[in-house]
Design a protein around this motif. Structure first.
Motif, PDB file in Angstrom:
ATOM      1  N   UNK A  55      45.967  -8.481  35.977  1.00 48.45           N
ATOM      2  CA  UNK A  55      44.619  -7.921  35.842  1.00 48.45           C
ATOM      3  C   UNK A  55      43.951  -8.174  34.499  1.00 48.45           C
ATOM      4  N   UNK A  56      44.623  -8.857  33.575  1.00 47.71           N
ATOM      5  CA  UNK A  56      44.067  -9.033  32.226  1.00 47.71           C
ATOM      6  C   UNK A  56      42.726  -9.746  32.191  1.00 47.71           C
ATOM      7  N   UNK A  57      42.562 -10.774  33.006  1.00 45.91           N
ATOM      8  CA  UNK A  57      41.287 -11.512  32.968  1.00 45.91           C
ATOM      9  C   UNK A  57      40.153 -10.714  33.601  1.00 45.91           C
ATOM     10  N   UNK A  58      40.486  -9.667  34.338  1.00 47.38           N
ATOM     11  CA  UNK A  58      39.456  -8.857  34.996  1.00 47.38           C
ATOM     12  C   UNK A  58      39.173  -7.562  34.233  1.00 47.38           C
ATOM     13  N   UNK A  59      40.239  -6.890  33.790  1.00 51.27           N
ATOM     14  CA  UNK A  59      40.026  -5.600  33.117  1.00 51.27           C
ATOM     15  C   UNK A  59      39.611  -5.771  31.660  1.00 51.27           C
ATOM     16  N   UNK A  84      50.445  -9.273  26.831  1.00 51.98           N
ATOM     17  CA  UNK A  84      50.585  -9.774  28.192  1.00 51.98           C
ATOM     18  C   UNK A  84      50.556  -8.624  29.190  1.00 51.98           C
ATOM     19  N   UNK A  85      51.603  -8.571  30.019  1.00 48.49           N
ATOM     20  CA  UNK A  85      51.685  -7.487  30.998  1.00 48.49           C
ATOM     21  C   UNK A  85      51.704  -6.112  30.353  1.00 48.49           C
ATOM     22  N   UNK A  86      52.131  -6.033  29.096  1.00 47.77           N
ATOM     23  CA  UNK A  86      52.106  -4.750  28.381  1.00 47.77           C
ATOM     24  C   UNK A  86      50.683  -4.301  28.120  1.00 47.77           C
ATOM     25  N   UNK A  87      49.831  -5.249  27.712  1.00 51.45           N
ATOM     26  CA  UNK A  87      48.413  -4.943  27.502  1.00 51.45           C
ATOM     27  C   UNK A  87      47.764  -4.595  28.850  1.00 51.45           C
ATOM     28  N   UNK A  88      48.149  -5.356  29.881  1.00 52.24           N
ATOM     29  CA  UNK A  88      47.587  -5.104  31.215  1.00 52.24           C
ATOM     30  C   UNK A  88      48.005  -3.728  31.737  1.00 52.24           C
ATOM     31  N   UNK A  89      49.232  -3.343  31.430  1.00 50.97           N
ATOM     32  CA  UNK A  89      49.691  -2.011  31.845  1.00 50.97           C
ATOM     33  C   UNK A  89      48.872  -0.926  31.154  1.00 50.97           C
ATOM     34  N   UNK A  90      48.582  -1.100  29.869  1.00 54.99           N
ATOM     35  CA  UNK A  90      47.768  -0.078  29.183  1.00 54.99           C
ATOM     36  C   UNK A  90      46.393   0.024  29.837  1.00 54.99           C
ATOM     37  N   UNK A  91      45.849  -1.135  30.266  1.00 54.30           N
ATOM     38  CA  UNK A  91      44.504  -1.113  30.868  1.00 54.30           C
ATOM     39  C   UNK A  91      44.504  -0.537  32.281  1.00 54.30           C
ATOM     40  N   UNK A  92      45.669  -0.477  32.925  1.00 55.15           N
ATOM     41  CA  UNK A  92      45.737   0.176  34.235  1.00 55.15           C
ATOM     42  C   UNK A  92      45.747   1.689  34.074  1.00 55.15           C
ATOM     43  N   UNK A  93      46.076   2.166  32.865  1.00 52.60           N
ATOM     44  CA  UNK A  93      46.042   3.611  32.614  1.00 52.60           C
ATOM     45  C   UNK A  93      44.579   4.043  32.487  1.00 52.60           C
ATOM     46  N   UNK A  94      44.361   5.364  32.481  1.00 51.31           N
ATOM     47  CA  UNK A  94      42.974   5.846  32.481  1.00 51.31           C
ATOM     48  C   UNK A  94      42.333   5.761  31.111  1.00 51.31           C
ATOM     49  N   UNK A  95      43.091   6.019  30.067  1.00 54.49           N
ATOM     50  CA  UNK A  95      42.614   5.682  28.729  1.00 54.49           C
ATOM     51  C   UNK A  95      43.804   5.486  27.805  1.00 54.49           C
TER      52      UNK A  95
END
Ligand code: CAA
Length: 259
Positions: free
Chosen positions: A143-147, A109-120
């Motif tokens: 941002x999960x559905x977008x990133x 969820x938001x944990x996966x989304x947080x990883x995707x907000x990081x640069x890698x």
């Protein structure tokens, strides 16, 4: 600021490390934790000695998502008008120096989304990624559905968002979600080594590289290439460009001064 739900430290005086620290709730992300994370990252970003940041969690969980117990009774007004859930979630987007996610265990969820907000993302071999919000009667909200489709393509993103299934570290690497997978006991060594490599370079060039790559997700190719070209041109105004090229020509190690 005193932190309660994160731990903050520096390594070698150059790398800022934030460890999410709500172990009993598998690092479920609530407003206080996100406020603390935002404050810590902004403070590292403003510190000239810091060249790179790492966000990590525990062995069992990077973060199991937004705090479901807290969210359960929220109304539309709470989440829309008072911005309970997304407050501070986008802070990380505004961070100008690189941020690496070092992920072990659940990133859901938001944990996966947080990883995707990081640069890698560097993942331990026990990492599991997922967007299980559909099981709760909602959809990803950070941002999960977008990133996710930008990272792994529509087919796998739809599969994950619609079935709520988890992806293990090997599949995440095959799919392009994570850049490297390492044994669990090597996770922080690997993330730190990557961060220290970045810290050796000109902060100006590093920030320009990050900004240019991120621009690829916001523009068409022609505009993106033009943006890159202007950044490339601008770097010829820096002392670090002179130093980097002179060091290469004279076969010595460059000493960047971030000027
Ligand atoms: N919020 C609040 N508490 C959570 C949590 C969450 N997202 N995830 C886990 N916890 C808590 C559990 O309630 C449990 O607490 P208690 O011991 O007090 O009962 C504790 O953490 C340990 O969890 P489990 O006993 O469930 O551990 P497990 O190993 O059996 O399962 C898990 C682990 C698969 C991660 C499971 O906990 C789980 O499915 N968690 C929810 C994941 C989820 O749905 N995340 C999406 C949240 S919505 C969201 O993030 C919205 C958004 O896009 C911003």
């Amino acid at each position: 600021m005193a932190y309660e739900l994160i731990e903050v430290r520096t390594e070698a005086g150059k790398v800022g490390i934030v460890t999410l620290n709500r172990p009993k709730q598998l690092n479920a992300l609530n407003n206080q934790l996100m406020d603390e994370l935002g404050a810590a990252l902004k403070s590292f970003d403003a510190d000239p000695a810091i060249g790179c940041m790492i966000i990590t969690g525990s062995e069992k969980a990077f973060a199991a998502g937004a705090d479901i117990g807290a969210m359960a009774s929220w109304s539309f007004k709470d989440v829309y008008k008072d911005d309970y859930i997304t407050r501070n979630w986008e802070t990380i987007r505004g961070i100008r120096k690189p941020v690496i996610a070092a992920v072990s265990g659940f990133a859901l969820g938001g944990g996966c989304e947080l990883t995707m907000m990081c640069d890698f993302i560097i993942a331990a071999d026990n990492a599991k990624f997922g967007q299980p919000e559909i099981k709760l009667g909602i959809i990803p909200g950070a941002g999960g559905t977008q990133r996710l489709p930008r990272a792994i393509g529509k087919a796998k993103a739809m599969d994950m968002a619609l079935t709520g299934r988890m992806m293990d570290a090997a599949e995440a690497e095959r799919s392009g979600l994570v850049s490297r997978v390492v044994p669990l006991d090597k996770l922080m060594d690997e993330a730190l080594a990557a961060a220290l490599v970045i810290c050796e370079f000109s902060q100006i060039a590093v920030m320009a590289a990050k900004e240019s790559v991120n621009r690829a997700f916001e523009t068409g190719l022609s505009d993106g290439v033009m943006f890159e070209r202007r950044m490339f041109h601008a770097l010829f105004a820096t002392a670090d460009q002179k130093e980097g090229m002179d060091a290469f020509v004279n076969k010595r190690k460059a000493q960047f001064r971030n000027e």
